[in-house]
Design a protein around this motif. Structure first.
Motif: not given
Length: 320
Positions: A217-218, A220-222, A224-225
C-alpha cells in the motif's frame, strides 16, 4: 543500556588481543620501524557486518588517516575481493595479500560502534592510535561512522569508482528505466522468513501477510503521487516478487545476501548489493520505508550520501 567508556575500551582491547593471538604469527620484531601504513582490514578474523558497516568503517579510517597524514590501504577479501566491484579513484588503496604482515610487526586495532554510540570518544581513540603509532603496520578492524556527514561524498568518491562490470550493470538498469526515478528501500531481515540473517524473529503467516499488504500500500500510494518510475529494493524476495507487478515499479533481478552471514564469494550474488547501492544513489529522491517491526536500515541513507541526494524516511505503525 549505557556502557561506560572504560568498559567499552576494555572490550575492544580484549578483542584485539584475541585477534592477534589467534591470527597473527609471532614472527618479526615489533620494534622495527616499517613506515606509517594504515590498512582497513575486512576479512573473517572478526564479523565485519554488512555493506553499510564495511563502507562506514573504511571511510572513517581513511578520514582519520587524512587528518594524521598517514598512508592508507584497504584489504577486503571476505567473502569477496572488493576490487571486483570498486576500484581506486584518486587514492591508490589496493594492497596485495603478500604485502600485509599478519605477524608480530603489525598491530591490529579493533574499535567498534557500540550502542548507544560513543562517537566522539571512539573518534578520539582511533585518531590517537593512528597519530601516535610509528612501528609496523596498523590493521584497523572497524565499523565506526566518525566522519562529518557533509564530507562523506568527497571521501567516498576520492576512494572509489565502480569496476567495469558494476558500471556496465548500472548503465543497463538505467537504460531500462530510461529516465528519472525515485527509490524506496524495504528492510525486513527475517520477518518474512525468506532471508538468512542470524537469529532475528520470523512472523507467523497472518502477520507476514498483514505486513506485506501494508508495504504494498505504501508503494501504491507513492505511485499514485508520481509520474516517474520507482526503483524498489529489498532483502525479501517475497516482497520483491509481489511489488514488481505494480505499474511504474522497477525491481533489479537477483538474490540478495547479507555479507556477514554468507561465505559464498560468487560475483553474481554480491554484484546485486553494489548495483542496488549505486542505483539508489542515482535516484532523484530516496526513501527508506519502515513499517511496524521492520529494520531501520542505514543502506539507503548511505546511498543518498554518495551524490548528496534528498533522503526521507517513511515510518508507519503496524501493531502485530
Amino acid at each position: 543500556m549505557r556502557f561506560p567508556e572504560p568498559m567499552i575500551r576494555m572490550y575492544e582491547i580484549i578483542e584485539q588481543r584475541n585477534i592477534k593471538n589467534k591470527h597473527y604469527s609471532s614472527y618479526g620484531n615489533p620494534f622495527v620501524n616499517e613506515g606509517n601504513l594504515v590498512i582497513s582490514v575486512i576479512n573473517d578474523f572478526v564479523n565485519p557486518g554488512g555493506l553499510t558497516d564495511r563502507i562506514f568503517g573504511i571511510i572513517s579510517t581513511y578520514y582519520v588517516c587524512k587528518l594524521c597524514g598517514r598512508d592508507f590501504k584497504i584489504y577486503h577479501d571476505k567473502p569477496f575481493d572488493l576490487t571486483k566491484f570498486l576500484l581506486p579513484s584518486k587514492v591508490d588503496w589496493k594492497i596485495e595479500r603478500e604485502d600485509i604482515k599478519f605477524d608480530n610487526t603489525s598491530r591490529p586495532i579493533f574499535i567498534r560502534a557500540i550502542a548507544p554510540p560513543k562517537t566522539e570518544k571512539r573518534y578520539k581513540c582511533l585518531r590517537h592510535i593512528i597519530d601516535t603509532s610509528c612501528n609496523g603496520q596498523l590493521h584497523v578492524y572497524s565499523n565506526l561512522k566518525i566522519f562529518p556527514q557533509e564530507q562523506f561524498a568527497l571521501l567516498f568518491n576520492e576512494l572509489f569508482v565502480p569496476s567495469e562490470i558494476l558500471k556496465s550493470t548500472i548503465k543497463s538498469h538505467q537504460d531500462n528505466i530510461n529516465g528519472e526515478y525515485s527509490s524506496m528501500t524495504f528492510r525486513f531481515q527475517k520477518l518474512l522468513g525468506d532471508f538468512d540473517e542470524g537469529d532475528y524473529p520470523v512472523l507467523d503467516k497472518p502477520k507476514r501477510e498483514s505486513l506485506l499488504a501494508r508495504c504494498l500500500d505504501v508503494v501504491k500510494s507513492r505511485i499514485a503521487n508520481s509520474d516517474k518510475k520507482i526503483l524498489v529494493t529489498s532483502d525479501s524476495q517475497t516482497f520483491l516478487k509481489q511489488v514488481s507487478i505494480l505499474d511504474k515499479v522497477y525491481v533489479i533481478p537477483g538474490k540478495v545476501a547479507h555479507m556477514a552471514y554468507t561465505s559464498d564469494p560468487s560475483l553474481e550474488l554480491h554484484l546485486k548489493s553494489f548495483t542496488d547501492l549505486f542505483m539508489i544513489a542515482n535516484a532523484n529522491k530516496i526513501y527508506s520505508v519502515i513499517v511496524g517491526p521492520m529494520y531501520d536500515s542505514g543502506f539507503p541513507k548511505m546511498a543518498s550520501m554518495i551524490y548528496n541526494k534528498p533522503f526521507e524516511k517513511i515510518i508507519e505503525e503496524l501493531p502485530l
